[in-house]
Design an enzyme around this catalytic site. Structure first.
Site: not given
Ligand SMILES: O=P(O)(O)OC[C@H]1O[C@H](O)[C@H](O)[C@@H](O)[C@@H]1O
Length: 461
Positions: A283, A304, A418
């Protein structure tokens, strides 16, 4: 040099054809120097650098909340990505995989919103006095908030008294739905400092709380991280500072056509460390068409499985071997049974000794084929040495990002998915994203085979 981690770069250049007088480290000298200056200046005030000072933060609030969690029989933590991987990594490394069997506090991490997994967790905790911990930096991640709603509802139906007395949220101090819930209900909370991103948050309450509740010495963990911090800050000699040296090597090998970074610990207790590292690396550095793909391996299991490819496949990987010392060994008996005579070479040797020799053997096999690698020796695996390793990888990742001229603290590619999810789930304000996602998916879905496989197909042998 740091006492618990030792870095060997000897074979790391692999079969690289250098022009006379060319020094790969010299190629990156200006970038290394600039990256170190930038780290010392904490990113020149740019957002997301709060992780660098987490080892200096007091953990009194974490210890107090951990004491409260220990008054329960079970904890369900909802969280995903950086709000889960660090927890799992610390627990496995320092407590082992059987921590729940040893009790008295059982811990379950609800990360994937898979109904079967969620149901299984609930079945395990529903008859116990259970606390619900929600961890989310943004306080709005759908996988986490949805599971929060589900577990809260189940608990409400089952317990007497307000469910808020059993909830603790670890989230941004000011923003997000989780923070709004804390403000409204007055339930317990801990902060993830606003300038700390999820994947760099393991040394904040996000990672420390469950570890402390289960018995990890989080003060020793932070002490190790502080030691690494002072060492990496104090050493500006780019030939000695291992983070600068390794950052240059990662850059070098990416440019030499090796787009994969294998992380190969020889310890079952570090399997989840490799997963934590993979998120941090991918990321932070996969941006703008650049980046190396983190590959999770585990010694000796992947000898393996994947090693054939590493040794004999394309020369497109740069491997990091992590060897752990100081473990209790299990001695093998002398072989006396006639049919087992072929195993007598193992008699009197240790299992740990064998694992350790296998790490050497595999690294040597790679080196013999000119495959580049770096070798890290961890004197022992405990809270202090793990704190050093965690902080080392955070600094390394950030500095590689700086050398690549990208922002190692954002994740624009993830945010797109998202937004599409919010749209497809009907969240207000994300209608356009829903339409866009449907259009894209229609293109993916556009060329499906008619009918179930086999129905119309003519099978010829
Ligand atoms: O901790 P949060 O805000 O719920 O985010 C959870 C995750 O969300 C996304 O996938 C981000 O790319 C991650 O870097 C993060 O850890």
């Amino acid at each position: 040099m740091n006492p618990l981690l030792r870095f060997s770069f000897g074979a790391s250049l692999g079969r690289v054809v250098l022009r006379p007088g060319e020094d790969p480290f010299a190629l990156y000298e200006p970038l290394q120097t600039e990256a170190h200056r930038w780290y010392l200046a904490e990113g020149d005030g740019s957002a997301g650098f709060g992780w660098a000072d987490l080892p200096l933060r007091s953990c009194d609030d974490v210890l107090e909340a951990a004491g409260w969690l220990r008054s329960f029989e079970a904890v369900v933590q909802v969280g995903i990505g950086g709000s889960a991987l660090g927890n799992l990594m610390l627990h496995q490394a320092l407590l082992g995989d059987t921590v729940n069997e040893r009790g008295p506090l059982r811990f379950y991490l609800a990360d994937n919103p898979d109904p079967a997994k969620v149901r299984e967790i609930w079945d395990r905790v529903k008859d116990r006095r259970t606390a619900l911990v929600g961890v989310s930096k943004s306080g709005s991640t759908a996988e986490t908030t949805s599971q929060f709603l589900w577990f809260k509802e189940q608990m409400e139906c089952r317990i007497d008294g307000p469910v808020g007395d059993r909830i603790l949220l670890v989230t941004d101090p000011a923003e997000g739905v989780f923070r709004a819930y804390v403000n409204q209900t007055g339930c317990r909370s801990l902060p993830i400092p606003s300038d700390v991103g999820g994947r760099y948050s393991v040394l904040s309450p996000s990672g420390l709380l469950s570890a402390a509740a289960l018995g990890v010495d989080v003060e020793a963990l932070l002490c190790g991280a502080r030691e690494m911090r002072s060492f990496l800050r104090g050493c500006s000699d780019r030939r000695i500072n291992p983070a600068l040296r390794l950052a240059a090597l990662h850059r070098y090998h990416e440019r030499q056509g090796r787009p994969m970074a294998v992380f190969f610990p020889y310890s079952s207790r570090l399997e989840r460390f490799a997963e934590w590292y993979a998120q941090l690396w991918a990321e932070s550095l996969g941006k703008g068409g650049q980046g190396t793909t983190p590959i999770r391996a585990l010694g000796a299991i992947d000898q393996h499985s994947q090693v054939q490819l590493y040794v004999d496949g394309p020369d497109d990987k740069f491997a990091t071997f992590l060897h752990v010392g100081g473990e209790e060994d299990l001695l093998l008996p002398q072989v006396v049974d006639e049919p087992l005579r072929g195993l007598s070479y193992l008699g009197g040797r240790g299992l740990g000794e064998m694992l350790s020799r296998e790490a050497r053997a595999t690294a040597a096999a790679l080196a013999s084929r000119g495959r580049p690698l770096v070798w890290i020796d961890m004197e022992r695996l405990d809270a202090r040495s793990l704190g050093q390793l965690v902080y080392f990888y955070e600094v390394l990742t950030a500095m590689v990002g700086r050398m690549m001229d990208l922002n190692p603290f954002d994740q624009p590619g993830v945010e797109q998915g998202k937004r599409y999810t919010y749209g497809l789930m009907g969240r207000k304000g994300f209608e356009e994203h829903a339409v866009e996602a449907q259009e894209w998916f229609a293109r993916i879905d556009g060329e499906t085979l008619e009918g179930p496989l086999g129905e119309d197909a003519e099978v010829t042998e």
